[in-house]
Design a protein around this motif. Structure first.
Motif, PDB file in Angstrom:
ATOM      1  N   ARG A  56       9.503  14.037 -13.536  1.00 24.28           N
ATOM      2  CA  ARG A  56      10.953  13.899 -13.342  1.00 24.28           C
ATOM      3  C   ARG A  56      11.253  12.939 -12.179  1.00 24.28           C
ATOM      4  O   ARG A  56      12.072  12.032 -12.309  1.00 24.28           O
ATOM      5  N   GLU A  57      10.564  13.123 -11.061  1.00 22.52           N
ATOM      6  CA  GLU A  57      10.779  12.237  -9.910  1.00 22.52           C
ATOM      7  C   GLU A  57      10.464  10.785 -10.271  1.00 22.52           C
ATOM      8  O   GLU A  57      11.218   9.874  -9.920  1.00 22.52           O
ATOM      9  N   GLY A  58       9.351  10.554 -10.968  1.00 22.18           N
ATOM     10  CA  GLY A  58       8.985   9.195 -11.367  1.00 22.18           C
ATOM     11  C   GLY A  58       9.992   8.591 -12.331  1.00 22.18           C
ATOM     12  O   GLY A  58      10.420   7.446 -12.158  1.00 22.18           O
ATOM     13  N   CYS A  59      10.399   9.375 -13.320  1.00 20.93           N
ATOM     14  CA  CYS A  59      11.372   8.876 -14.296  1.00 20.93           C
ATOM     15  C   CYS A  59      12.713   8.572 -13.638  1.00 20.93           C
ATOM     16  O   CYS A  59      13.346   7.558 -13.947  1.00 20.93           O
ATOM     17  N   PHE A  60      13.148   9.432 -12.736  1.00 18.97           N
ATOM     18  CA  PHE A  60      14.414   9.194 -12.037  1.00 18.97           C
ATOM     19  C   PHE A  60      14.345   7.908 -11.216  1.00 18.97           C
ATOM     20  O   PHE A  60      15.327   7.164 -11.142  1.00 18.97           O
ATOM     21  N   LYS A  61      13.204   7.623 -10.603  1.00 16.61           N
ATOM     22  CA  LYS A  61      13.061   6.419  -9.773  1.00 16.61           C
ATOM     23  C   LYS A  61      13.219   5.141 -10.586  1.00 16.61           C
ATOM     24  O   LYS A  61      13.592   4.103 -10.045  1.00 16.61           O
ATOM     25  N   VAL A  62      12.922   5.213 -11.895  1.00 18.97           N
ATOM     26  CA  VAL A  62      13.015   4.006 -12.720  1.00 18.97           C
ATOM     27  C   VAL A  62      14.212   4.043 -13.673  1.00 18.97           C
ATOM     28  O   VAL A  62      14.362   3.160 -14.507  1.00 18.97           O
ATOM     29  N   GLY A  63      15.055   5.066 -13.556  1.00 18.88           N
ATOM     30  CA  GLY A  63      16.284   5.119 -14.348  1.00 18.88           C
ATOM     31  C   GLY A  63      16.180   5.824 -15.687  1.00 18.88           C
ATOM     32  O   GLY A  63      17.077   5.698 -16.517  1.00 18.88           O
ATOM     33  N   TYR A 119       5.092  22.036 -11.660  1.00 22.27           N
ATOM     34  CA  TYR A 119       4.807  20.956 -10.707  1.00 22.27           C
ATOM     35  C   TYR A 119       4.619  19.627 -11.437  1.00 22.27           C
ATOM     36  O   TYR A 119       5.135  18.589 -11.010  1.00 22.27           O
ATOM     37  N   HIS A 120       3.903  19.655 -12.546  1.00 20.80           N
ATOM     38  CA  HIS A 120       3.705  18.446 -13.352  1.00 20.80           C
ATOM     39  C   HIS A 120       5.060  17.882 -13.791  1.00 20.80           C
ATOM     40  O   HIS A 120       5.325  16.680 -13.646  1.00 20.80           O
ATOM     41  N   ARG A 121       5.919  18.744 -14.318  1.00 22.76           N
ATOM     42  CA  ARG A 121       7.245  18.300 -14.758  1.00 22.76           C
ATOM     43  C   ARG A 121       8.046  17.721 -13.586  1.00 22.76           C
ATOM     44  O   ARG A 121       8.755  16.731 -13.740  1.00 22.76           O
ATOM     45  N   LEU A 131      -0.660   0.433 -15.635  1.00 22.84           N
ATOM     46  CA  LEU A 131      -1.741   1.152 -14.941  1.00 22.84           C
ATOM     47  C   LEU A 131      -2.497   0.231 -13.988  1.00 22.84           C
ATOM     48  O   LEU A 131      -2.829   0.622 -12.867  1.00 22.84           O
ATOM     49  N   GLN A 132      -2.762  -0.995 -14.426  1.00 19.21           N
ATOM     50  CA  GLN A 132      -3.459  -1.958 -13.568  1.00 19.21           C
ATOM     51  C   GLN A 132      -2.586  -2.378 -12.396  1.00 19.21           C
ATOM     52  O   GLN A 132      -3.084  -2.532 -11.270  1.00 19.21           O
ATOM     53  N   GLU A 159       7.535   6.830 -19.913  1.00 14.36           N
ATOM     54  CA  GLU A 159       7.346   8.271 -19.692  1.00 14.36           C
ATOM     55  C   GLU A 159       5.863   8.639 -19.789  1.00 14.36           C
ATOM     56  O   GLU A 159       5.371   9.463 -19.014  1.00 14.36           O
ATOM     57  N   MET A 160       5.140   8.027 -20.715  1.00 10.18           N
ATOM     58  CA  MET A 160       3.698   8.261 -20.832  1.00 10.18           C
ATOM     59  C   MET A 160       2.987   7.814 -19.553  1.00 10.18           C
ATOM     60  O   MET A 160       2.088   8.501 -19.064  1.00 10.18           O
ATOM     61  N   PHE A 161       3.387   6.686 -19.014  1.00  8.04           N
ATOM     62  CA  PHE A 161       2.841   6.188 -17.757  1.00  8.04           C
ATOM     63  C   PHE A 161       3.085   7.202 -16.632  1.00  8.04           C
ATOM     64  O   PHE A 161       2.162   7.559 -15.889  1.00  8.04           O
ATOM     65  N   MET A 162       4.293   7.706 -16.533  1.00  2.80           N
ATOM     66  CA  MET A 162       4.615   8.713 -15.515  1.00  2.80           C
ATOM     67  C   MET A 162       3.835  10.003 -15.743  1.00  2.80           C
ATOM     68  O   MET A 162       3.397  10.661 -14.795  1.00  2.80           O
ATOM     69  N   ASP A 163       3.647  10.358 -16.997  1.00  6.96           N
ATOM     70  CA  ASP A 163       2.891  11.558 -17.357  1.00  6.96           C
ATOM     71  C   ASP A 163       1.440  11.446 -16.887  1.00  6.96           C
ATOM     72  O   ASP A 163       0.867  12.400 -16.351  1.00  6.96           O
ATOM     73  N   ARG A 164       0.857  10.278 -17.047  1.00  4.83           N
ATOM     74  CA  ARG A 164      -0.532  10.085 -16.626  1.00  4.83           C
ATOM     75  C   ARG A 164      -0.669  10.111 -15.108  1.00  4.83           C
ATOM     76  O   ARG A 164      -1.637  10.660 -14.588  1.00  4.83           O
ATOM     77  N   ILE A 165       0.299   9.536 -14.415  1.00 11.56           N
ATOM     78  CA  ILE A 165       0.280   9.603 -12.953  1.00 11.56           C
ATOM     79  C   ILE A 165       0.350  11.068 -12.510  1.00 11.56           C
ATOM     80  O   ILE A 165      -0.447  11.523 -11.688  1.00 11.56           O
ATOM     81  N   ALA A 166       1.306  11.794 -13.072  1.00  7.50           N
ATOM     82  CA  ALA A 166       1.507  13.198 -12.689  1.00  7.50           C
ATOM     83  C   ALA A 166       0.282  14.048 -13.012  1.00  7.50           C
ATOM     84  O   ALA A 166      -0.126  14.888 -12.196  1.00  7.50           O
TER      85      ALA A 166
END
Length: 196
Positions: A18-25, A12-14, A157-158, A109-116
């Motif tokens: 993946r969804e976040g990374c795909f949204k930003v290319g 689920y985390h992945r 993040l802000q 990717e780190m940003f997306m990882d923290r959101i997930a």
């Protein structure tokens, strides 16, 4: 042992990353994110220390004094700032270890990882401010992370906390596209240097 639960958590985390990374290319980052979690080293510790409300790495560290899973993971995944730490040259800094500047795609990717991670562990309590609030608890990160890397991560993040996911992801998509264009411009120069 919580084999199924741990597998579902990391899958689920992945999916969220993946969804976040795909949204930003960032398609490659999205596809390859955290694949090392399926390795015997990481997966076995994940099921042994699984709790469901936080990373098994923390529980392993509490039990053993270190986390073999985390040491394995951070050395193989470029979206962790710890991957980008190196020792200093004699006379260049009073610190022994310092952070190197991370390429933009790995900061994103780190940003997306923290959101997930916040979405996975906080579940219904998650808000767009959750990743920023979690980051604020990690005060010592600034001592290690490269200044430009921490500046960009904190900006994202802000922005997420204040303006939401849609607007922040649109901004990230814009800077990712610019970064790709800049890297493509350098290819002829790099090829010329390579064959001289």
């Amino acid at each position: 042992m919580k084999i199924r639960e741990h597998f579902q958590t990391i899958t689920y985390h992945r999916k969220l990353v993946r969804e976040g990374c795909f949204k930003v290319g960032l398609y490659w980052q999205g596809l390859t994110h955290d694949l090392s979690k399926f390795s015997p080293t990481e997966f076995s510790m994940g099921i042994k220390y699984y709790q469901g409300n936080r990373s098994p790495n923390n529980a392993e560290k509490e039990a053993k004094g270190y986390s073999s899973s985390w040491l394995h993971h951070k050395g193989r995944n470029k979206h962790h700032f710890e991957y980008w730490t190196d020792y200093t040259m004699p006379g260049t800094s009073e610190k022994l270890l310092i952070g190197m500047k991370m390429p933009l795609r790995y900061v994103v990717e780190m940003f997306m990882d923290r959101i997930a991670a916040c979405k996975v562990y906080q579940k219904e309590a998650y808000t767009d401010a959750s990743p920023w609030e979690y980051h604020l608890k990690s005060k010592r990160v600034k001592e290690i992370m490269h200044p430009e890397t921490i500046q960009l991560l904190e900006k994202l993040l802000q922005m997420l906390a204040a303006e939401g996911e849609k607007k922040t992801f649109a901004y990230v998509r814009k800077i990712v596209r610019q970064d790709k264009r800049d890297r493509m411009k350098n290819i002829p120069r790099l090829l010329k240097e390579l064959f001289q």
